[in-house]
Enzyme design. Structure first.
Site, mmCIF file in Angstrom:
data_model
loop_
_atom_site.group_PDB
_atom_site.id
_atom_site.type_symbol
_atom_site.label_atom_id
_atom_site.label_comp_id
_atom_site.label_asym_id
_atom_site.label_seq_id
_atom_site.Cartn_x
_atom_site.Cartn_y
_atom_site.Cartn_z
ATOM 1 N N ASN A 108 0.850 -1.191 0.000
ATOM 2 C CA ASN A 108 0.000 0.000 0.000
ATOM 3 C C ASN A 108 0.883 1.238 0.000
ATOM 4 O OD1 ASN A 108 -2.371 1.638 0.291
ATOM 5 N ND2 ASN A 108 -1.910 1.858 2.478
ATOM 6 N N SER A 137 4.794 6.769 2.366
ATOM 7 C CA SER A 137 5.378 5.483 2.756
ATOM 8 C C SER A 137 4.754 4.391 1.913
ATOM 9 C CB SER A 137 5.054 5.159 4.219
ATOM 10 O OG SER A 137 5.384 6.225 5.082
ATOM 11 N N ASP A 146 -2.734 0.541 8.108
ATOM 12 C CA ASP A 146 -1.524 1.352 7.858
ATOM 13 C C ASP A 146 -0.389 1.026 8.839
ATOM 14 O OD1 ASP A 146 -2.946 2.638 5.828
ATOM 15 O OD2 ASP A 146 -3.635 4.238 7.160
HETATM 16 C C1 GAR Z 1 -2.658 9.043 -2.957
HETATM 17 O O1 GAR Z 1 -2.176 10.228 -2.382
HETATM 18 C C2 GAR Z 1 -2.503 7.894 -1.985
HETATM 19 O O2 GAR Z 1 -1.348 7.960 -1.191
HETATM 20 C C3 GAR Z 1 -3.726 8.059 -1.131
HETATM 21 O O3 GAR Z 1 -4.751 8.408 -2.039
HETATM 22 C C4 GAR Z 1 -4.170 9.101 -3.160
HETATM 23 C C5 GAR Z 1 -4.630 8.414 -4.417
HETATM 24 O O4 GAR Z 1 -4.237 9.122 -5.562
HETATM 25 N N1 GAR Z 1 -4.032 6.851 -0.418
HETATM 26 C C6 GAR Z 1 -4.584 6.833 0.779
HETATM 27 O O5 GAR Z 1 -4.911 7.825 1.381
HETATM 28 C C7 GAR Z 1 -4.795 5.443 1.331
HETATM 29 N N2 GAR Z 1 -5.257 5.511 2.679
HETATM 30 P P1 GAR Z 1 -4.232 8.407 -6.981
HETATM 31 O O6 GAR Z 1 -5.610 7.764 -7.177
HETATM 32 O O7 GAR Z 1 -4.021 9.542 -7.943
HETATM 33 O O8 GAR Z 1 -3.138 7.394 -7.013
#
Ligand code: GAR
Length: 196
Positions: A108, A137, A146
């Site tokens: 993740n 991370s 997480d």
């Molecule tokens: C990213 O910033 C990722 O780290 C976060 O959602 C976004 C997705 O962007 N994930 C979380 O918050 C997981 N808990 P993306 O769809 O453009 O890859």
């Protein structure tokens, strides 16, 4: 033989895109499936445009029955025979039962320097706390949210005047470099030498 990678998304899928684009040439893995839990996730069309098979397992008809949703997700994944599952902006919490079925194979990306700021609203919380740095991370997914072993991290400075949006954009750029690098290393490693 190449490792088979399934990518789970819920939204725009920019991390998914960078992962798919990275898996060419001598990369030890190839994308075999992109799955979304929301039918209107922008990432689905982007994956299809790149020739990656896509699937939708909509969580809403399951009406809070997480186990039944995960059974459908599991069956979709089984059909694609992935060696590695990358969560890339996948916004559903996975139960310990699901994680156990794919133990040691789910990665993740989280927009914070774990163990700080598990869960949501990470950037606002980092700004509010007066931190100098935020970041991202990549970790192995375990039963706790997480909380699995961190495989790679990138700190990103918090600048004066940052809002959660400006910080999120800067962290997202770092995510796009970190996740492909960690996936390449993870896919190349002997599964027996990986963290459990
Ligand atoms: C990213 O910033 C990722 O780290 C976060 O959602 C976004 C997705 O962007 N994930 C979380 O918050 C997981 N808990 P993306 O769809 O453009 O890859």
């Amino acid at each position: 033989m190449s490792k088979r990678v399934a990518i789970l998304i819920s939204g725009g899928g920019s991390n998914m895109l960078t992962l798919v684009r990275s898996m060419t040439g001598d990369h030890p893995a190839r994308p075999v499936l992109v799955v979304s839990n929301t039918p209107d996730a922008g990432g689905l069309a982007k994956a299809a445009d790149m020739g990656v098979p896509t699937a939708i397992v909509d969580h809403r008809p399951f009406r809070g029955d997480r186990v039944a949703f995960e059974q459908a997700l599991h069956e979709t994944l089984i059909a694609a025979r992935p060696d590695i599952i990358c969560l890339a902006g996948f916004m559903r919490i996975l139960t310990p039962g699901f994680v156990a079925r794919w133990q040691g194979r789910i990665l993740n990306i989280h927009p914070a320097l774990l163990p700080k700021y598990r869960g949501l609203n990470t950037h606002a919380r980092a700004i509010e706390a007066g931190d100098d740095a935020a970041g991202c991370s990549v970790h192995l997914v375990t039963a706790e949210l997480d909380d699995g072993p961190v495989l790679g991290q990138t700190p990103v400075p918090i600048l004066p005047g940052d809002t959660s949006d400006t910080l999120a954009a800067r962290v997202l750029s770092a995510e796009h470099r970190l996740y492909p690098a960690v996936l390449r290393q993870f896919a190349a490693a002997d599964p027996a030498s990986r963290p459990a």
